[in-house]
Design an enzyme around this catalytic site. Sequence first.
Site, mmCIF file in Angstrom:
data_model
loop_
_atom_site.group_PDB
_atom_site.id
_atom_site.type_symbol
_atom_site.label_atom_id
_atom_site.label_comp_id
_atom_site.label_asym_id
_atom_site.label_seq_id
_atom_site.Cartn_x
_atom_site.Cartn_y
_atom_site.Cartn_z
ATOM 1 N N HIS B 69 33.566 31.814 46.748
ATOM 2 C CA HIS B 69 32.565 32.103 45.712
ATOM 3 C C HIS B 69 33.130 31.789 44.335
ATOM 4 C CE1 HIS B 69 34.395 35.999 44.488
ATOM 5 N NE2 HIS B 69 34.617 36.196 45.781
ATOM 6 N N ASP B 71 31.926 33.188 41.402
ATOM 7 C CA ASP B 71 31.743 34.252 40.404
ATOM 8 C C ASP B 71 32.905 35.244 40.410
ATOM 9 O OD1 ASP B 71 30.828 35.148 42.973
ATOM 10 O OD2 ASP B 71 29.829 36.848 41.990
ATOM 11 N N ASP B 95 40.736 36.783 43.055
ATOM 12 C CA ASP B 95 39.421 36.891 43.704
ATOM 13 C C ASP B 95 38.423 36.031 42.975
ATOM 14 O OD1 ASP B 95 37.320 37.735 45.260
ATOM 15 O OD2 ASP B 95 37.207 39.735 44.407
ATOM 16 N N GLU B 125 28.725 36.480 44.684
ATOM 17 C CA GLU B 125 29.249 37.260 45.811
ATOM 18 C C GLU B 125 29.530 38.691 45.384
ATOM 19 O OE1 GLU B 125 32.235 39.038 48.540
ATOM 20 O OE2 GLU B 125 32.505 38.612 46.410
ATOM 21 N N GLU B 126 29.799 38.891 44.087
ATOM 22 C CA GLU B 126 30.236 40.209 43.607
ATOM 23 C C GLU B 126 29.075 41.149 43.306
ATOM 24 O OE1 GLU B 126 33.169 41.026 43.923
ATOM 25 O OE2 GLU B 126 34.516 39.338 43.591
ATOM 26 N N GLU B 154 38.735 34.040 50.830
ATOM 27 C CA GLU B 154 38.955 35.313 50.114
ATOM 28 C C GLU B 154 40.436 35.685 50.214
ATOM 29 O OE1 GLU B 154 37.110 37.581 48.505
ATOM 30 O OE2 GLU B 154 35.017 37.105 48.964
ATOM 31 N N HIS B 328 39.565 42.867 41.450
ATOM 32 C CA HIS B 328 38.757 43.804 40.631
ATOM 33 C C HIS B 328 39.628 44.716 39.773
ATOM 34 C CE1 HIS B 328 35.239 43.573 43.771
ATOM 35 N NE2 HIS B 328 35.865 42.426 43.610
#
Lengths: 353, 353
Positions: B69, B71, B95, B125-126, B154, B328
Amino acid sequence: MPLDLASDVVSLTQQLVDMESVSGAEGPIADAVATALQALPHLTVERFGHTIVARTSYGLPERVVLAGHLDTVPLNDNLPSRLEDGVLHGLGTCDMKGGDAVILRLAATLDRPVRDITFVLYEAEEVEAARNGLNKLSRSHPELLAADFAILMEPSNAGVEAGCQGTLRVEVRTRGERAHSARSWMGSNAIHAAGDVLRRLDGYEARRPVIDGLTYHEGLNAVLISGGVAGNVVPDECVVTVNHRFAPDRSEAEALAFVREFFDGYDVTVTDSAPGALPGLDRPAAKEFVEAVGGEVAPKFGWTDVARFTALGVPAVNFGPGDPTFAHKQDEHVAVSEIEHCERVLRAWLARD
Amino acid sequence: MPLDLASDVVSLTQQLVDMESVSGAEGPIADAVATALQALPHLTVERFGHTIVARTSYGLPERVVLAGHLDTVPLNDNLPSRLEDGVLHGLGTCDMKGGDAVILRLAATLDRPVRDITFVLYEAEEVEAARNGLNKLSRSHPELLAADFAILMEPSNAGVEAGCQGTLRVEVRTRGERAHSARSWMGSNAIHAAGDVLRRLDGYEARRPVIDGLTYHEGLNAVLISGGVAGNVVPDECVVTVNHRFAPDRSEAEALAFVREFFDGYDVTVTDSAPGALPGLDRPAAKEFVEAVGGEVAPKFGWTDVARFTALGVPAVNFGPGDPTFAHKQDEHVAVSEIEHCERVLRAWLARD
């Protein structure tokens, strides 16, 4: 709009109710009350913010305080008032403009009482203690509240409620360690840990002490709980807010000691505390008043401003029209007969034969 | 700013990281990726929103998907990127722009692979599943995701993580009856009633099934709790939000049945549910990949988009640079050596000798 103190107590209640006076906006009602009382030559009237104190000064051997607050909780589409089948409906009818009307009627008409009287109509009872007009007056001018006895005309179904329980609010905190909920064994769940706090509360057995013949009933209740970080995180903190209501034979310190012991092992933080008030029914002025009312005396479970009088050494009771369970409700109301009964009883006790 | 697919994989990661692309704002990075891929004659490139699909079409007997992903979660004062002592710091480094860079390098340089390849770089995706680019593509154009095997890049510490656990979120509700906390015996405390819910959670014993040789580890956790009306009211409702992570040998329905049984007697409402994905390590393509990587295979505890491939009948694993525990986080980072390792392993598996 001026108040007509010559009108009957029900009509006067209605006039007061229709003057909107949510806490913080008591200016107009306080103006009307002050103006009406200042017109009475037998009274000395003083004003502090939106709190009015009016006194007789006949040099009589006893002095009583009659007190009521002028503010209400916020509007809830329940004004103007509506009188229907002997019941007056609307914001403030029960809590507590019926009582205020009785006070104002007595102030206007008892020009030769058997006891000197201090009439207090005050602001901001429905909000935090720091704004409470009676609280402020008790700090700035305690001499104005000096008396042998005080009657707070909060709704009590037109019966005498003596003393009041104290209230203590604490936060009980559990801690854990955050982790992603997909790997929860890496953390420690603070909400799960609060299960033991709730289990203890569930097992609580209330003390019911008898004081001056009145049976009190304590309580220990979680009133709020919050915890959690996000839907996929093992939470590291949970806070249970607990409200303890304690009978007036215990001080605030004793109540706190009980709560700390009850939650032994947990982090306990006090957020609010107010002492109870002993019923004081052994004092002569209180005895005489109870005899004059002729009814049963009930213990007051909820905290009220009577505790402020007790703190000043003045025995005090609640005695006012209205069922307190309808206070702060959308369908607040008061039976007209209760307002009239309270006026009649107080007049009989205070007037010369 | 154009992307230079001829630069090394670390420099390319850094270029991608420095193109801010918080979910919902993937336009510029998707433009750059699309432009760079369209310049490669051996690929057929299609775009759906901010999701780019590029495919080789050599008619080879096997096809693999490499997906990542584009984003990131919101900025946290952690851009631009910073390369220091072999570690690249900044939002999206872990990530998962390191994985994206590997995908783009392979897309640019593997012009004669041994398997046909579908490269997917997708949006959102987030955030919630409805916006997820891979989810949308799997519904609108499932044929574009058809393959013998899929690798989702990932972060997995540059090792293979197979399958993923499912996730179920429910609200467990207790009810009581409101009362003033000064007369608490008139009501029934819903927060106290939640004590039993928490007690059950505290006694939960996690199932740890072994599937394809991998040991999963389930979880059942209160992630949120809320209840309470006001500081002087016995509350009539308490809601415990519980997250169940379940191993992929159970379906969503089986997981829900377990949770309902676990909270037997309580009101249970499902708020979120996603199936797990079986590791599928018995499939030939998966076996070969694991042999090529030569490392240990770990079970994936957290839910990832590999489950979307499983739902389409495509065995899939997670394999990407970066330690997922730093995803994150403000101090997100990735070891340069892991990005290089992932590129090397995939190149060896996909390139002709």
